[in-house]
Scaffold this active site. Structure first.
Site, short mmCIF file in Angstrom:
data_model
loop_
_atom_site.label_atom_id
_atom_site.label_comp_id
_atom_site.label_asym_id
_atom_site.label_seq_id
_atom_site.Cartn_x
_atom_site.Cartn_y
_atom_site.Cartn_z
N TYR A 129 0.77 -1.24 0.00
CA TYR A 129 0.00 0.00 0.00
C TYR A 129 0.81 1.30 0.00
O TYR A 129 0.23 2.37 -0.13
CB TYR A 129 -0.97 0.01 1.19
N PHE A 414 -10.48 -4.59 10.57
CA PHE A 414 -11.56 -4.23 9.65
C PHE A 414 -11.15 -4.54 8.23
O PHE A 414 -9.97 -4.83 7.99
CB PHE A 414 -11.96 -2.75 9.80
C1 LIG Z 1 -2.41 -7.57 -3.05
C2 LIG Z 1 -3.29 -7.71 -4.30
C3 LIG Z 1 -4.67 -7.17 -3.98
C4 LIG Z 1 -2.65 -6.91 -5.43
O1 LIG Z 1 -3.55 -6.85 -6.52
P1 LIG Z 1 -3.03 -6.63 -8.06
O2 LIG Z 1 -4.24 -6.34 -8.88
O3 LIG Z 1 -2.16 -7.72 -8.45
O4 LIG Z 1 -2.20 -5.30 -7.91
P2 LIG Z 1 -1.76 -4.38 -9.13
O5 LIG Z 1 -1.65 -5.18 -10.39
O6 LIG Z 1 -2.65 -3.18 -9.19
O7 LIG Z 1 -0.30 -4.02 -8.62
C5 LIG Z 1 0.20 -2.74 -8.51
C6 LIG Z 1 1.66 -2.81 -8.14
O8 LIG Z 1 1.80 -3.28 -6.78
C7 LIG Z 1 2.67 -4.39 -6.76
N1 LIG Z 1 2.17 -5.33 -5.75
C8 LIG Z 1 0.90 -5.72 -5.61
N2 LIG Z 1 0.81 -6.59 -4.60
C9 LIG Z 1 2.03 -6.74 -4.09
C10 LIG Z 1 2.56 -7.52 -3.02
N3 LIG Z 1 1.78 -8.33 -2.29
N4 LIG Z 1 3.87 -7.42 -2.75
C11 LIG Z 1 4.65 -6.61 -3.51
N5 LIG Z 1 4.21 -5.86 -4.54
C12 LIG Z 1 2.91 -5.93 -4.83
C13 LIG Z 1 2.62 -4.97 -8.15
O9 LIG Z 1 3.79 -5.69 -8.46
C14 LIG Z 1 2.48 -3.74 -9.00
O10 LIG Z 1 3.74 -3.12 -9.15
P3 LIG Z 1 4.24 -2.56 -10.58
O11 LIG Z 1 3.17 -1.57 -10.99
O12 LIG Z 1 5.55 -1.94 -10.24
O13 LIG Z 1 4.28 -3.75 -11.44
C15 LIG Z 1 -3.41 -9.18 -4.71
O14 LIG Z 1 -2.13 -9.68 -4.96
C16 LIG Z 1 -4.10 -10.07 -3.70
O15 LIG Z 1 -5.31 -10.19 -3.72
N6 LIG Z 1 -3.34 -10.70 -2.80
C17 LIG Z 1 -3.91 -11.63 -1.80
C18 LIG Z 1 -4.91 -10.98 -0.86
C19 LIG Z 1 -4.34 -9.78 -0.16
O16 LIG Z 1 -3.22 -9.76 0.31
N7 LIG Z 1 -5.16 -8.72 -0.05
C20 LIG Z 1 -4.82 -7.52 0.65
C21 LIG Z 1 -5.58 -7.50 1.93
S1 LIG Z 1 -5.11 -6.11 2.94
#
Ligand SMILES: CC(C)(COP(=O)(O)OP(=O)(O)OC[C@H]1O[C@@H](n2cnc3c(N)ncnc32)[C@H](O)[C@@H]1OP(=O)(O)O)[C@@H](O)C(=O)NCCC(=O)NCCS
Length: 414
Positions: A129, A414
């Site tokens: 984030y 949350f």
């Molecule tokens: C975390 C999550 C929501 C990211 O969604 P996503 O659609 O793949 O994210 P985006 O494609 O918009 O990524 C944006 C950037 O953030 C990076 N990023 C996203 N998740 C990341 C992670 N867990 N660790 C490191 N980098 C991450 C991506 O590499 C990308 O970087 P870039 O633009 O330099 O390539 C997804 O991986 C997920 O659902 N994970 C499991 C559930 C989870 O952890 N949810 C969060 C709850 S708080």
């Protein structure tokens, strides 16, 4: 792929199924109906986002309005309505295609348009984030209290001050006790109705997991403390003592705080008490005959914060000492909502923060300011996030102004 916003109530069950599947659950789990109930009873279509592909939801995100406790005058606090981000998932089949980036950009824009000064979240992983402007602002701590070590015990609580409580009686008392306790420390997030009904399996909500024992503390003015614990290791006839975990520790007065610790130390055949979501500056160590009986076992970031409106956010809290500091705030994250030059002027019980053409004393990134907003981190320590002192002495002045008597703490997921 179809962007879905608002997400209609008809889609809410599928939305929860997508969320459960990605966050290590499944729509076939026993507790799935309970998860659906948790989300859909209070469903607000305008505060939910999703993506659909081949008829199936593959990404979820939602926000809620939550009250955040912020520093107030003389060690007291105030409350600020915040945009709380939750339910963030992107299916493993659709990751790294920018779905989160689009949804979070939309949700932050909506929060800004609604007039929220602050956005908050709890991060599943640290690296996710920061790119969206959030920074860790409150840390939780885990402790083990070795309660049967010599000098570990506290004087017993006065007879009659503690009793076990459950069911409807607990449901009537718990919200008020928590509300009185959560305004004692910056960083706390409220638990709006029906939070406690869900927690206590009231009003038709199904219980989940092993239910704890609830202990109520009553002082001269009525209920002022709540404790919940359950057994995690039994004792043995070899003499080995058992272990319990504390799942709620909510104290609205000093007496409740001390008496509940005394109670924990006195639970028979238990030698270790594990506590989570406790503050880094846990005061009990100063009351123990041997403070080494209380071991800090881990710390973790438990509230991330992003400033959307610097004047509103900075004038909503108060400052430890009077002073004036001009901040050049740079917001490099999507939206750039916090960028600008602002004069922060703190008096005794109030503060103003307004745009100014005056020369800046400090150049700070929005993320550095967000990390320090609740008083848990010093700007000096957040320097790697972007802090430049332009007027000698301004950094020390700002650090003293932003400091708070107590470490911020959030006890609510949350
Ligand atoms: C975390 C999550 C929501 C990211 O969604 P996503 O659609 O793949 O994210 P985006 O494609 O918009 O990524 C944006 C950037 O953030 C990076 N990023 C996203 N998740 C990341 C992670 N867990 N660790 C490191 N980098 C991450 C991506 O590499 C990308 O970087 P870039 O633009 O330099 O390539 C997804 O991986 C997920 O659902 N994970 C499991 C559930 C989870 O952890 N949810 C969060 C709850 S708080």
């Amino acid at each position: 792929m179809e962007r879905v916003h608002p997400v209609s109530k008809d889609d809410s069950r599928a939305w929860v199924a997508a969320l459960a599947t990605t966050l290590l659950g499944s729509p076939y789990d026993d507790d799935f109906p309970r998860r659906v109930d948790r989300w859909t009873r209070e469903w607000i279509p305008e505060r939910a986002w999703a993506y659909r592909d081949h008829g199936r939801l593959v990404a979820t995100l939602a926000t809620e309005s939550r009250m955040l406790t912020v520093p107030g005058p003389g060690g007291s606090t105030r409350e600020l309505e915040s945009d709380a981000l939750t339910g963030v998932t992107v299916a493993a089949t659709h990751r790294r295609q920018g779905l989160l980036t689009t949804m979070i950009g939309d949700s932050l824009r909506a929060a800004k348009e609604r007039g929220d000064a602050i956005a908050i979240l709890i991060a599943a992983e640290w690296p996710i984030y920061g790119r969206y402007g959030y920074a860790p602002a409150a840390f939780g701590a885990e402790y083990t209290y070795h309660s049967k070590r010599p000098f570990a015990a506290l004087p017993a609580a006065p007879p009659g001050s503690l009793r076990q409580v459950e069911g409807d009686e607990l449901g009537k008392i718990a919200p008020a006790v928590f509300d009185a306790a959560r305004v004692l420390r910056p960083g706390q997030v409220d638990r709006p109705h029906p939070w406690w009904d869900r927690r206590l399996a009231l009003d038709g909500y199904e219980p989940i997991g092993k239910q704890p024992n609830w202990i109520l503390h009553e002082g001269p003015d009525g209920p002022d403390g709540l404790l919940a614990w359950r057994v995690t290791r039994d004792f043995m006839l070899t003499g080995a003592l058992g272990e319990v975990e504390v799942v709620e520790f909510v104290a609205a007065t000093d007496d409740a705080y001390r008496d509940m610790w005394a109670y924990l130390g006195a639970i028979d055949v238990v030698g270790e008490v594990k506590l989570t979501d406790r503050p880094l500056d846990e005061p009990i160590r100063w009351l123990l005959g041997d403070a080494r009986a209380l071991q800090l076992t881990s710390t973790y970031d438990y509230l991330w914060l992003r400033l959307l409106d610097v004047p509103a956010a900075l004038s909503a809290r108060t400052y430890a000492v009077p002073g004036r500091v001009v901040l050049d705030v740079h917001d490099a994250s999507p939206g750039g909502y916090a960028t600008g030059r602002f004069a922060l002027e703190a008096g005794g019980a109030d503060a103003t923060c307004t745009p100014t053409p005056d020369a800046a004393d400090l150049a700070v990134s929005q993320r550095a300011l967000a990390a320090c907003y609740l008083g848990g981190t010093r700007l000096r320590h957040a320097a790697p996030l972007g802090v430049d002192e332009l007027t000698p002495g301004a950094l020390d002045r700002a650090d003293v102004m932003f400091s708070t008597p107590l470490a911020p703490l959030n006890q609510t997921g949350f």
